[in-house]
Scaffold this active site. Structure first.
Site, short mmCIF file in Angstrom:
data_model
loop_
_atom_site.label_atom_id
_atom_site.label_comp_id
_atom_site.label_asym_id
_atom_site.label_seq_id
_atom_site.Cartn_x
_atom_site.Cartn_y
_atom_site.Cartn_z
N ASP A 84 0.82 -1.22 0.00
CA ASP A 84 0.00 0.00 0.00
C ASP A 84 0.85 1.27 0.00
O ASP A 84 0.41 2.31 0.47
CB ASP A 84 -0.96 0.04 1.21
CG ASP A 84 -1.81 -1.21 1.31
OD1 ASP A 84 -2.39 -1.59 0.28
OD2 ASP A 84 -1.91 -1.78 2.41
N HIS A 98 -3.71 -1.93 -6.54
CA HIS A 98 -3.01 -0.68 -6.82
C HIS A 98 -4.03 0.35 -7.29
O HIS A 98 -4.76 0.11 -8.25
CB HIS A 98 -1.95 -0.87 -7.90
CG HIS A 98 -0.77 -1.67 -7.47
ND1 HIS A 98 0.15 -2.19 -8.34
CD2 HIS A 98 -0.36 -2.06 -6.24
CE1 HIS A 98 1.07 -2.86 -7.67
NE2 HIS A 98 0.78 -2.79 -6.39
#
Length: 418
Positions: free
Chosen positions: A13, A41
């Site tokens: 992340d 993503h």
């Protein structure tokens, strides 16, 4: 042109998607080399905002072929849906899907869910997408190769082989297990759901080697970060694949790859989703999480928020053999009165501080000057507030690696190149 590997320095992340999306503008191929549908993503560009889970972030750039490498485990229905979503946005999809990748089936997701339920409070924090069982089957030589989708008779034979081995174990271990599909039914479903992308299945090594001979720019994209690597991460709260740059060649189909650049992406603060240790966790983090929009791209789970952990990040940068760092989301720190960096750990076992989940560690902080200005419009390093410049420079000093990119927002142009 160089081969560039983009990897995570933390627990995932970090914002790798927006870095890959930016760099893919000059790439002939954008390659995912491991993982599956278990992490996302987030990419923001002219086509819109997308949460990609299996497609490489370079899919949006005209002339860039998106490659799903042999190191991946592919969830077929989810991939079909993801392709449809980007096509609906007007994207011209150019794909190569490795015949040596393996399938992550609904049966794997069911197995994953049942195991997390069995573990209860000791659960790993899995996204329950089936990634660990799919990789486990691969290691046990019971996996289903993507290439067999183009050989239906072989496909059904291998599915039957897998079911004969797997089903008795699942029925014995999980009292609530219920699965009635036959190998023939699974084969028919797979042939139907993969119809939109079976034409893209190939030996991806060949087109990638051809691009190498043309001196084309190749971009390699990892999922998650060093703290989740199966071998070097916060075991057992890891993913089930190798997320380090060293695996990029093997997982992409170019085992002899020698990348010229390895960009380790790190957030300007710490965050983690799932189970494990976040040494620098903030006492009060709800407002900061909301302002920074820190929720899992796949599950929507709130991420645990913390101050920048220079110890863990330095370890991640070294594991990735990074040549440079891309620092993301520094704009989220604007207005944060209590700004600090963890420069060491205190407590037992600090001599081996590699995401130690068993030691009682306390962060040793270095106070940093904060800034109040909105920096989302800054496009040069010198235009940042002096305090923000010093923050970046201190991180660079602690990492021992150059911070070459500083992200001040999610849009493509909200990037400072140093």
């Amino acid at each position: 042109m160089p081969s560039i590997v983009v990897v995570g320095a933390n627990w995932g992340d970090e914002g790798k998607g927006r870095i890959v999306d930016l760099l893919a503008a000059d790439a002939a191929a954008s390659v995912r080399f491991q993982g599956g549908n278990n992490a996302g993503h987030t990419v923001v560009n002219d086509f819109g905002t997308f949460k990609l889970h299996q497609l490489p972030s370079g899919i949006f750039n005209k002339g860039c072929v998106a490659v799903l490498g042999p190191g991946m485990v592919i969830s077929p229905a989810a991939l079909t849906q993801e392709i449809a979503e980007v096509k609906a946005a007007g994207v011209d999809v150019k794909l190569c899907i490795s015949d040596r990748a393996t399938l992550c089936l609904p049966l794997h997701a069911l197995e994953d869910t049942l195991e997390e339920q069995r573990l209860g409070d000791a659960a790993y924090g899995s996204t329950r997408q089936g990634i660990a069982p799919a990789y486990g089957d691969r290691v046990m030589k019971k996996g289903i190769l993507i290439g067999w989708l183009n050989q239906p008779e072989v496909l059904q034979e291998r599915i039957q082989f897998m079911l004969d081995w797997k089903l008795p174990q699942l029925k014995a271990l999980y009292p609530s297990f219920d699965f009635n599909q036959t190998a023939a039914e699974m084969t028919a479903w797979l042939l139907d759901v993969t119809a939109p992308w079976r034409e893209f299945i190939c030996n991806v090594t060949e087109p990638l080697k051809a691009l190498q001979k043309q001196d084309a720019n190749l971009l390699f994209e990892a999922q998650l970060g060093a703290g989740r690597d199966l071998v070097y991460g916060e075991y057992p709260w890891t993913t089930s694949s190798n997320v380090t740059a060293a695996y990029a060649g093997i997982g992409s189909g170019l085992p002899a790859l020698r990348p010229e650049r390895v960009i380790a992406v790190a957030k300007a603060f710490s965050s983690s989703v799932g189970t494990g240790t976040l040494v620098t966790a903030m006492e009060e983090q709800d407002n900061f999480r909301e302002n920074a929009n820190e929720f899992g791209a796949t599950t929507g789970r709130p991420r645990d928020m913390g101050y920048f952990d220079a110890v863990a990040t330095r370890n991640g940068v070294e594991l990735q053999a990074a040549t440079e760092i891309a620092l993301t989301k520094i704009d989220c720190l604007s207005g944060l009165a209590d700004l600090k960096i963890c420069v060491a750990y205190a407590g037992e076992h600090t001599e081996n501080p590699i995401w130690p989940q068993t030691a009682a560690l306390a962060p040793v902080y270095e106070k940093m000057e904060s800034w109040q200005e909105d920096i989302t419009g800054c496009r040069t390093f010198e235009s940042l507030p002096v305090a923000a410049q010093r923050y970046v420079e201190r991180i660079e000093e602690l990492m021992g690696v150059r911070v070459s990119m500083v992200s001040v927002g999610p849009e493509r142009d909200q990037m400072i190149n140093r």
